[in-house]
Design an enzyme around this catalytic site. Structure first.
Site, short mmCIF file in Angstrom:
data_model
loop_
_atom_site.label_atom_id
_atom_site.label_comp_id
_atom_site.label_asym_id
_atom_site.label_seq_id
_atom_site.Cartn_x
_atom_site.Cartn_y
_atom_site.Cartn_z
N HIS A 1 0.82 -1.21 0.00
CA HIS A 1 0.00 0.00 0.00
C HIS A 1 0.86 1.27 0.00
O HIS A 1 0.61 2.20 0.75
CB HIS A 1 -0.94 0.00 1.21
CG HIS A 1 -1.90 -1.13 1.20
ND1 HIS A 1 -2.65 -1.50 2.30
CD2 HIS A 1 -2.26 -2.00 0.20
CE1 HIS A 1 -3.40 -2.54 2.00
NE2 HIS A 1 -3.18 -2.85 0.72
N HIS B 1 -7.13 -0.83 2.53
CA HIS B 1 -6.33 -1.30 1.41
C HIS B 1 -6.50 -0.28 0.29
O HIS B 1 -7.63 0.13 -0.02
CB HIS B 1 -6.78 -2.69 0.99
CG HIS B 1 -6.49 -3.73 2.03
ND1 HIS B 1 -5.64 -4.78 1.83
CD2 HIS B 1 -6.94 -3.86 3.31
CE1 HIS B 1 -5.56 -5.52 2.93
NE2 HIS B 1 -6.35 -4.97 3.84
#
Length: 629
Positions: free
Chosen positions: A561, A605
């Site tokens: 991420h 996410h």
């Protein structure tokens, strides 16, 4: 007695053998694996809707386009789609990587893709503070080098984030990025195929390009994880609704049990638009900027060692991701003046490009052994003809699990009993151990010393993992240039755990995981903590807080991420690279549209927020060029 193995099962076993062999065959000999696998899957994969529908590689480019989009990843595919809705605009989408192929759509094989040419294969700079249990003290940072970018390599988990994430962005002067403003773009992008969630029209969308569904299979381990959370008193929310705290199964970017990348979602349906040209396997090496007017007017790119130059009448839009976007800006002269001078790159604009690198890092390798044969063990799955048949005929069964992960929980450690908290911790459930799939240890880069001492003994045994993940990290890193050569990988310093508070969150995640395995659903599996200490932490008492902090420094697992390296802010903000309309400050006709613009990483996410950013940016671009939306 096993069922008779049909031709499809035989083919898949041959495929999996090739996957395993790819771990031992030298990289120079692996280049033919993906095409070979793709050819087999083309025969097996009847009915998957994106076959032969990716936009073609344009053989004859124009000398000039209205817009040039650099990078066909999670954001670039969206921007290319939305801008070509304006029929009179001509758009060129340039991607350094390869085409998608059939293998990439099989959810369980997500981890394998990191070993193919679809990955940039970046590594962090060696450190004595983190990645200590990895080979050469380097963590691997997978980045998508393929049509669809990281949405092809990721584990397909779809979470938007909390409303406070976006209100925080707006509170710093980023007008139009508050939750109320961005919610319509989350709804716009979605095609939710989960009836109980799709019915909530206040928060969820059903008419968008990006399919959002559930995994069509739940293992007993995942069920115990979610049910154990209920026993502890946590809710099971729509994680993409108004509240996020609680335990839940994944919502995923999958369609009909297979991966739905942004390329498949946004580009395949418009492959015949005449005003969209796509150039693949072509690396942009420089943004062309007029030194006098400080205005971008095109790009240079290289394909097959030949250099090309293409001009942009209106804008160049950089959507290359949180590593490659700052890298491209800096080699083009936009970045920290001192750093560019050191690399002998003529300065165009002094901006803090590459700073503010963020990631959701997890304490990796937290393993619980169980006494039932319910783990997601690849070898066992492919040795079961009924499971193979289930996937290839119905796209169901354990092969539909994205990389072995099925569920998660989110927690606000400052307000542990509020169901409307701001998550700073995620527990990510993985239905196997580091030995359940032969490629796992290599994908994370775990050293032989650590693997042999701690995990080798678990080979062939059932277990699960829980990754305590830091969702609002205080530690920030940086992306820097190695030199002025655009083909040389940048230097990546994630700076994990520079702030002690991040380690405290990881330890709290371990304690919550230990509490979870004492619940009745987990006790039925006889889940027990793997107590073999890491070799780098032998001088500490096992299971003490200090031990787990040491474990986090030894095995920090990136969840891919990466964000923040071209930070959004008002022009007076000395930390900002782009303004709230994502225009590069001080350089006209140049924008950045991807996860790198996040001022703070979302407590989610990041694939979903990145798609949202691209949807919103596309509307802003249209507005700025007087197109009614």
């Amino acid at each position: 007695m096993r069922e008779n193995v049909g031709p499809k099962a035989v083919c898949l076993r041959a495929i999996c053998l090739l996957l395993w062999l790819s771990n031992w065959v030298p990289p120079t000999r692996q280049q033919n694996f993906p095409p070979l696998l793709s050819s087999v899957f083309k025969v097996l994969y009847e009915g998957v809707d994106h076959m032969n529908s990716e936009p073609i590689d344009q053989p004859n480019l124009l000398s000039e386009y209205d817009f040039i989009v650099v990078g066909a990843g999670s954001a670039g595919c969206v921007v290319a789609n939305r801008l070509t809705e304006v029929a009179e605009w001509k758009v060129l989408l340039i991607e350094a990587g390869i085409e998608e192929n059939y293998v990439m759509d099989v959810p369980l094989l997500a981890n394998f893709l990191q070993f193919t040419d679809a990955n940039w294969k970046y590594k962090t700079v060696p450190s004595n503070q983190y990645c200590l249990g990895m080979e050469n003290k380097q963590c691997k940072f997978p980045r998508g080098k393929v049509m669809g970018g990281c949405s092809v390599l990721n584990y397909m988990i779809y979470t938007r984030g909390n409303w406070r994430d976006f209100d925080q962005w707006a509170s710093r002067g980023n007008e139009g990025w508050d939750y109320k403003s961005v919610l319509k773009y989350f709804k716009k992008l979605e095609n939710v195929e989960i009836p109980r969630y799709a019915a909530d029209t206040t928060y969820r969308g059903t008419g968008g390009y990006q399919t959002v569904s559930e995994i069509p299979f739940h293992s007993k381990g995942a069920e115990a994880f979610v049910e154990g959370g209920k026993e502890l008193g946590y809710p099971t929310p729509d994680i993409n609704g108004p509240k996020q705290i609680g335990f839940t199964y994944h919502q995923v970017t999958m369609r009909n049990g297979t991966r739905c990348s942004t390329s498949r979602a946004y580009l395949h349906p418009i492959r015949n638009r005449r005003n969209l040209h796509v150039k693949k396997r072509s690396q942009v090496t420089k943004i062309l900027i007029d030194a006098q007017t400080k205005s971008a007017y095109g790009v240079e790119f290289v394909r097959n060692r030949r250099k090309y130059k293409v001009l942009a009448r209106k804008e160049v839009i950089v959507s290359a991701g949180a590593v490659n976007s700052p890298h491209l800006l800096m080699v083009s002269g936009i970045g920290p003046a001192e750093h560019l001078a050191e690399k002998r790159i003529p300065l165009v604009k002094d901006l803090p490009v590459g700073h503010n690198l963020m990631d959701h890092v997890a304490l990796g390798g937290l393993t619980f052994m169980i006494n039932e044969s319910v783990s997601v063990i690849t070898e066992r799955i492919i040795d079961d003809a009924s499971l193979l048949n289930s996937f290839f005929t119905q796209h169901r069964g354990p092969i539909s699990i994205p990389g072995g992960t099925e569920a998660l929980s989110l927690h606000d450690l400052q307000n542990p009993r509020s169901d409307d908290g701001w998550p700073n911790l995620e527990l990510l459930f993985v239905g196997g151990t580091l030995t359940s799939e032969r490629t796992l240890r290599k994908s994370f880069g775990i050293s032989n010393k650590v693997y042999d001492r701690v995990y080798k003994a678990t080979e062939g045994r059932d277990g699960i993992m829980i990754f305590p993940m830091i969702m609002r990290p205080k530690s920030k890193g940086r992306v820097m240039l190695r030199d002025s050569n655009p083909f040389h990988a940048p230097l990546i310093y994630p700076n994990y755990f520079a702030v002690e508070d991040d380690l405290d969150v990881a330890v709290a995640g371990v304690r919550l995981s230990q509490k979870l395995v004492k619940t009745k659903p987990m006790r039925r599996l006889r889940a027990t903590l793997l107590k073999t200490p890491l070799p780098g932490c032998l001088n500490m008492t096992f299971d003490s807080d200090e031990y787990w902090k040491c474990a986090a420094r030894n095995l920090p697992f990136t969840i891919y991420h990466l964000s923040g390296t071209c930070r959004m802010g008002v022009q007076s903000d000395p930390t900002a690279v782009v303004d709230p309309r994502l225009r590069v400050i001080g350089v006209s006709r140049l924008r950045v549209v991807d996860a790198s613009i996040m001022p703070e990483v979302t407590s989610a996410h990041t694939n979903s927020p990145t798609i949202m950013i691209a949807e919103k940016a596309s509307d802003m671009i249209k507005e700025d060029w007087n197109i009614r939306i």
